[in-house]
Motif scaffolding. Sequence first.
Motif, short mmCIF file in Angstrom:
data_model
loop_
_atom_site.label_atom_id
_atom_site.label_comp_id
_atom_site.label_asym_id
_atom_site.label_seq_id
_atom_site.Cartn_x
_atom_site.Cartn_y
_atom_site.Cartn_z
N GLU A 59 0.84 -1.19 0.00
CA GLU A 59 0.00 0.00 0.00
C GLU A 59 0.87 1.24 0.00
O GLU A 59 1.90 1.30 0.67
CB GLU A 59 -0.91 -0.01 1.24
CG GLU A 59 -1.86 1.15 1.35
CD GLU A 59 -2.70 1.07 2.62
OE1 GLU A 59 -3.75 0.41 2.61
OE2 GLU A 59 -2.28 1.67 3.64
N ARG A 80 -6.47 -7.95 -5.75
CA ARG A 80 -7.52 -7.00 -5.40
C ARG A 80 -6.92 -5.60 -5.31
O ARG A 80 -5.94 -5.38 -4.58
CB ARG A 80 -8.20 -7.38 -4.10
CG ARG A 80 -9.38 -6.46 -3.75
CD ARG A 80 -10.17 -6.96 -2.55
NE ARG A 80 -9.35 -7.05 -1.36
CZ ARG A 80 -9.02 -8.19 -0.77
NH1 ARG A 80 -9.40 -9.35 -1.30
NH2 ARG A 80 -8.28 -8.21 0.33
N ASN A 82 -7.28 -1.83 -4.11
CA ASN A 82 -8.00 -0.99 -3.14
C ASN A 82 -7.56 0.45 -3.30
O ASN A 82 -6.36 0.75 -3.31
CB ASN A 82 -7.73 -1.47 -1.71
CG ASN A 82 -8.17 -2.90 -1.49
OD1 ASN A 82 -9.28 -3.28 -1.85
ND2 ASN A 82 -7.30 -3.70 -0.90
N LYS A 84 -8.39 4.58 -1.97
CA LYS A 84 -9.07 5.46 -1.01
C LYS A 84 -8.65 6.91 -1.30
O LYS A 84 -7.46 7.22 -1.31
CB LYS A 84 -8.71 5.08 0.43
CG LYS A 84 -9.41 5.91 1.49
CD LYS A 84 -9.04 5.40 2.88
CE LYS A 84 -9.72 6.19 3.96
NZ LYS A 84 -9.35 5.71 5.34
N SER A 101 -12.84 -1.00 -4.18
CA SER A 101 -12.04 -2.22 -4.35
C SER A 101 -12.51 -2.93 -5.61
O SER A 101 -13.71 -2.91 -5.94
CB SER A 101 -12.16 -3.14 -3.13
OG SER A 101 -13.46 -3.67 -3.03
#
Length: 282
Positions: A59, A80, A82, A84, A101
């Motif tokens: 991340e 996956r 993700n 934000k 996601s």
Amino acid sequence: MAPPFFPDISKNINNLLNNDFYHSTPAAIKVNTTTNNGVKFTVNAKQPVKEGALQADVESKFFEKTTGVTLTQGWSNQNRLNTKIELASLAPGLKSELITSYTPSVGAKNAKVNMSFVQPFFAAKGTFDIFKSPLFIGNLTLAHEGVVGGAEFGYDITGGTISRYALCLGYSARDYNLALSINDARITSASFYQSVSKILQVGAKATLNPQRGSNVGIEFATKYNPDPTSQIKAKINDGGLLTLSYKQDLRPGITLGVGTSLDALKLDEPIHKLGWSLTFSA
């Protein structure tokens, strides 16, 4: 001082009962680094079950000071993605974020929009789930001289019905907190948390769930800091489940945590759990 959001009314006791217990994950490693221009990178790897496959993700987090936008992007070994995006400068006390996601291999996708508004005497938050129903979840808390009350509800926009609701009342003093909550499933809980001293915390929570009979479930936990670099935690419930953990700063930026879960009523059976976690920060 602004009141907490609805899920945080019982934050102190929930942290004491749930955080820094490592038995549920046999092995976990976390690495945090920060670049010179403020970009943060995090690598997580954990083994959810004994002898199971590792779950890992990487991340990155970037904050743009001029616009107040924070972008967090993650990618897991399950393919996956993700994302934000946080906006913190829309208006005084108003924040918004978009969380998405996407798993290309199966076409699974999720997206939520969160809005929060905080003022000295109240706090409100709303979550809109774009792909589920759609569903709106909102909560509001009001506070005055240590007393805080709040409500949360879920609204199914397609069906036009209230899908869930919950109420909570709490009181916070300088060294202790009390909270009482009930939801639409008639699950009632009462909790107590006290900071006895700078090195010792204690707390207990009682829960009545009508779906599990008339007995009240009780949990008790404590946290002790022998010195600034170490932490010992213990938790036990009325079913005899004892959970212990120890966390130690090996050196600045390196933390080791170990934990175990024991069934005090079945010590001769192989149902106990053991786990550890290692965190690096630079």
